[in-house]
Design a protein around this motif. Sequence first.
Motif, mmCIF file in Angstrom:
data_model
loop_
_atom_site.group_PDB
_atom_site.id
_atom_site.type_symbol
_atom_site.label_atom_id
_atom_site.label_comp_id
_atom_site.label_asym_id
_atom_site.label_seq_id
_atom_site.Cartn_x
_atom_site.Cartn_y
_atom_site.Cartn_z
ATOM 1 N N ALA A 35 -2.738 -0.328 1.737
ATOM 2 C CA ALA A 35 -2.026 0.123 0.542
ATOM 3 C C ALA A 35 -0.514 0.000 0.722
ATOM 4 O O ALA A 35 0.199 -0.474 -0.173
ATOM 5 N N PHE A 36 -0.009 0.417 1.889
ATOM 6 C CA PHE A 36 1.428 0.302 2.137
ATOM 7 C C PHE A 36 1.830 -1.161 2.320
ATOM 8 O O PHE A 36 2.877 -1.599 1.819
ATOM 9 N N TYR A 37 1.019 -1.917 3.047
ATOM 10 C CA TYR A 37 1.333 -3.327 3.285
ATOM 11 C C TYR A 37 1.413 -4.093 1.965
ATOM 12 O O TYR A 37 2.406 -4.788 1.688
ATOM 13 N N ILE A 38 0.388 -3.967 1.140
ATOM 14 C CA ILE A 38 0.370 -4.674 -0.144
ATOM 15 C C ILE A 38 1.444 -4.125 -1.074
ATOM 16 O O ILE A 38 2.146 -4.882 -1.752
ATOM 17 N N GLY A 39 1.583 -2.794 -1.093
ATOM 18 C CA GLY A 39 2.549 -2.184 -2.004
ATOM 19 C C GLY A 39 3.982 -2.551 -1.695
ATOM 20 O O GLY A 39 4.778 -2.816 -2.603
ATOM 21 N N ILE A 40 4.336 -2.565 -0.413
ATOM 22 C CA ILE A 40 5.713 -2.928 -0.037
ATOM 23 C C ILE A 40 5.985 -4.389 -0.371
ATOM 24 O O ILE A 40 7.090 -4.746 -0.803
ATOM 25 N N ARG A 41 4.997 -5.242 -0.202
ATOM 26 C CA ARG A 41 5.175 -6.663 -0.469
ATOM 27 C C ARG A 41 5.041 -7.010 -1.951
ATOM 28 O O ARG A 41 5.326 -8.146 -2.340
ATOM 29 N N ASN A 42 4.646 -6.034 -2.757
ATOM 30 C CA ASN A 42 4.477 -6.258 -4.203
ATOM 31 C C ASN A 42 5.066 -5.088 -4.984
ATOM 32 O O ASN A 42 4.388 -4.453 -5.796
ATOM 33 N N GLN A 43 6.338 -4.826 -4.758
ATOM 34 C CA GLN A 43 6.981 -3.678 -5.393
ATOM 35 C C GLN A 43 7.177 -3.853 -6.890
ATOM 36 O O GLN A 43 7.470 -2.882 -7.591
ATOM 37 N N ASP A 44 7.004 -5.069 -7.375
ATOM 38 C CA ASP A 44 7.046 -5.291 -8.809
ATOM 39 C C ASP A 44 5.730 -4.933 -9.484
ATOM 40 O O ASP A 44 5.659 -4.806 -10.705
ATOM 41 N N VAL A 45 4.684 -4.730 -8.680
ATOM 42 C CA VAL A 45 3.353 -4.428 -9.230
ATOM 43 C C VAL A 45 3.089 -2.932 -9.228
ATOM 44 O O VAL A 45 2.600 -2.378 -10.221
ATOM 45 N N TYR A 46 3.392 -2.251 -8.116
ATOM 46 C CA TYR A 46 3.060 -0.833 -7.955
ATOM 47 C C TYR A 46 4.312 0.034 -7.923
ATOM 48 O O TYR A 46 5.318 -0.341 -7.342
ATOM 49 N N GLY A 47 4.177 1.225 -8.516
ATOM 50 C CA GLY A 47 5.282 2.170 -8.493
ATOM 51 C C GLY A 47 5.112 3.281 -7.484
ATOM 52 O O GLY A 47 6.064 4.009 -7.199
ATOM 53 N N ALA A 48 3.903 3.437 -6.929
ATOM 54 C CA ALA A 48 3.650 4.506 -5.973
ATOM 55 C C ALA A 48 2.619 4.045 -4.952
ATOM 56 O O ALA A 48 1.672 3.328 -5.283
ATOM 57 N N LEU A 49 2.821 4.484 -3.700
ATOM 58 C CA LEU A 49 1.928 4.108 -2.605
ATOM 59 C C LEU A 49 1.480 5.356 -1.864
ATOM 60 O O LEU A 49 2.225 6.329 -1.749
ATOM 61 N N GLY A 50 0.248 5.294 -1.340
ATOM 62 C CA GLY A 50 -0.246 6.394 -0.546
ATOM 63 C C GLY A 50 -0.998 5.900 0.678
ATOM 64 O O GLY A 50 -1.372 4.728 0.767
ATOM 65 N N SER A 51 -1.233 6.813 1.601
ATOM 66 C CA SER A 51 -2.023 6.507 2.791
ATOM 67 C C SER A 51 -2.590 7.804 3.326
ATOM 68 O O SER A 51 -1.855 8.787 3.489
ATOM 69 N N THR A 52 -3.887 7.832 3.591
ATOM 70 C CA THR A 52 -4.499 8.977 4.251
ATOM 71 C C THR A 52 -5.101 8.514 5.574
ATOM 72 O O THR A 52 -5.897 7.576 5.611
ATOM 73 N N ALA A 53 -4.627 9.110 6.657
ATOM 74 C CA ALA A 53 -5.072 8.732 8.000
ATOM 75 C C ALA A 53 -4.908 7.234 8.231
ATOM 76 O O ALA A 53 -5.759 6.582 8.830
ATOM 77 N N GLY A 54 -3.819 6.689 7.747
ATOM 78 C CA GLY A 54 -3.625 5.242 7.763
ATOM 79 C C GLY A 54 -3.323 4.681 9.143
ATOM 80 O O GLY A 54 -2.637 5.302 9.958
ATOM 81 N N GLY A 55 -3.813 3.459 9.376
ATOM 82 C CA GLY A 55 -3.474 2.735 10.599
ATOM 83 C C GLY A 55 -2.139 2.049 10.438
ATOM 84 O O GLY A 55 -2.049 0.817 10.522
ATOM 85 N N VAL A 56 -1.104 2.839 10.215
ATOM 86 C CA VAL A 56 0.216 2.316 9.850
ATOM 87 C C VAL A 56 0.940 1.651 11.020
ATOM 88 O O VAL A 56 1.938 0.966 10.827
ATOM 89 N N ASP A 57 0.429 1.882 12.236
ATOM 90 C CA ASP A 57 0.928 1.146 13.402
ATOM 91 C C ASP A 57 -0.248 1.004 14.370
ATOM 92 O O ASP A 57 -0.619 1.951 15.058
ATOM 93 N N PHE A 58 -0.806 -0.203 14.416
ATOM 94 C CA PHE A 58 -1.985 -0.445 15.253
ATOM 95 C C PHE A 58 -1.607 -1.036 16.610
ATOM 96 O O PHE A 58 -2.479 -1.333 17.415
ATOM 97 N N ARG A 59 -0.332 -1.208 16.869
ATOM 98 C CA ARG A 59 0.085 -1.801 18.142
ATOM 99 C C ARG A 59 -0.299 -0.957 19.363
ATOM 100 O O ARG A 59 -0.537 -1.533 20.436
#
Length: 271
Positions: free
Chosen positions: A147-171
Amino acid sequence: MNINFARYILVATFFIAGLQLKAAQVDTIEVFSASMGKKIKTVVISPDAKGKPVPTLYLLHGYSGNYSNWVNKVPYIKTLVDRYNYMVVCPDGGYGSWYWDVEGDKNNQYETFVGKELVAHVESHYNVCQNRESRAITGLSMGGHGAFYIGIRNQDVYGALGSTAGGVDFRPFPNSWEIIERLGTYAEHKEAWDSHVVMEMLHQIKPNSLKLFVDCGTDDFFYTVNQKLHEKMTYLNIPHTFVSMPGKHNWDYWSQSIQLQMAFFDQFFRN
């Protein structure tokens, strides 16, 4: 948790409890993806809107999950859809796609599918609002990252982003979830990993362009990276709501957190 948002949740909870139940409509559809040359199953949960266009929340599943997870694991989501009066769309994101477009892999073009093809299909077949202020995207685990990956790369499409227990850094988990099959090893392809991880994408967020909500259970193996995401967004002066509650990486937690998520997006759509 933001105090004003906490008050909003409390008011919304009493509002929901005091209303007579309606019957949200649940459809399982197949959406053709031109980028992948195949049909993708998707669950659409529609409120009883009585002819008025409604906003849309795109809700993504996690690793090894599928399009039916949310409606089957958290049937209460149908009640939330009716009470908040916006549509929820749950696409299939593949077993472990991480919602990327993988170069040279025809079967893995999920950023294009979710961010463009699915939105176009929903807005041409359903009575929904068609502007970024009426679109949001969120998800759990792999889907929170997506959701964050797609939303940040498509800010013209979405106005709000969310994440629950997201794998926001898998490194910190370099051998998990088949990421190596898509990006190569972290040791040999660090640049590719960094360019595909949410933690390194925050600088791409345009000032005051997105409403952001992040939550994670304190006993979740992703809690540390979510806490660091919160700290980094705070350091970069990126407004956001961060919530931590007791909970593990499981449906017991997600069935609670989705109530907070949907209240947050209701507030965004109303504003």
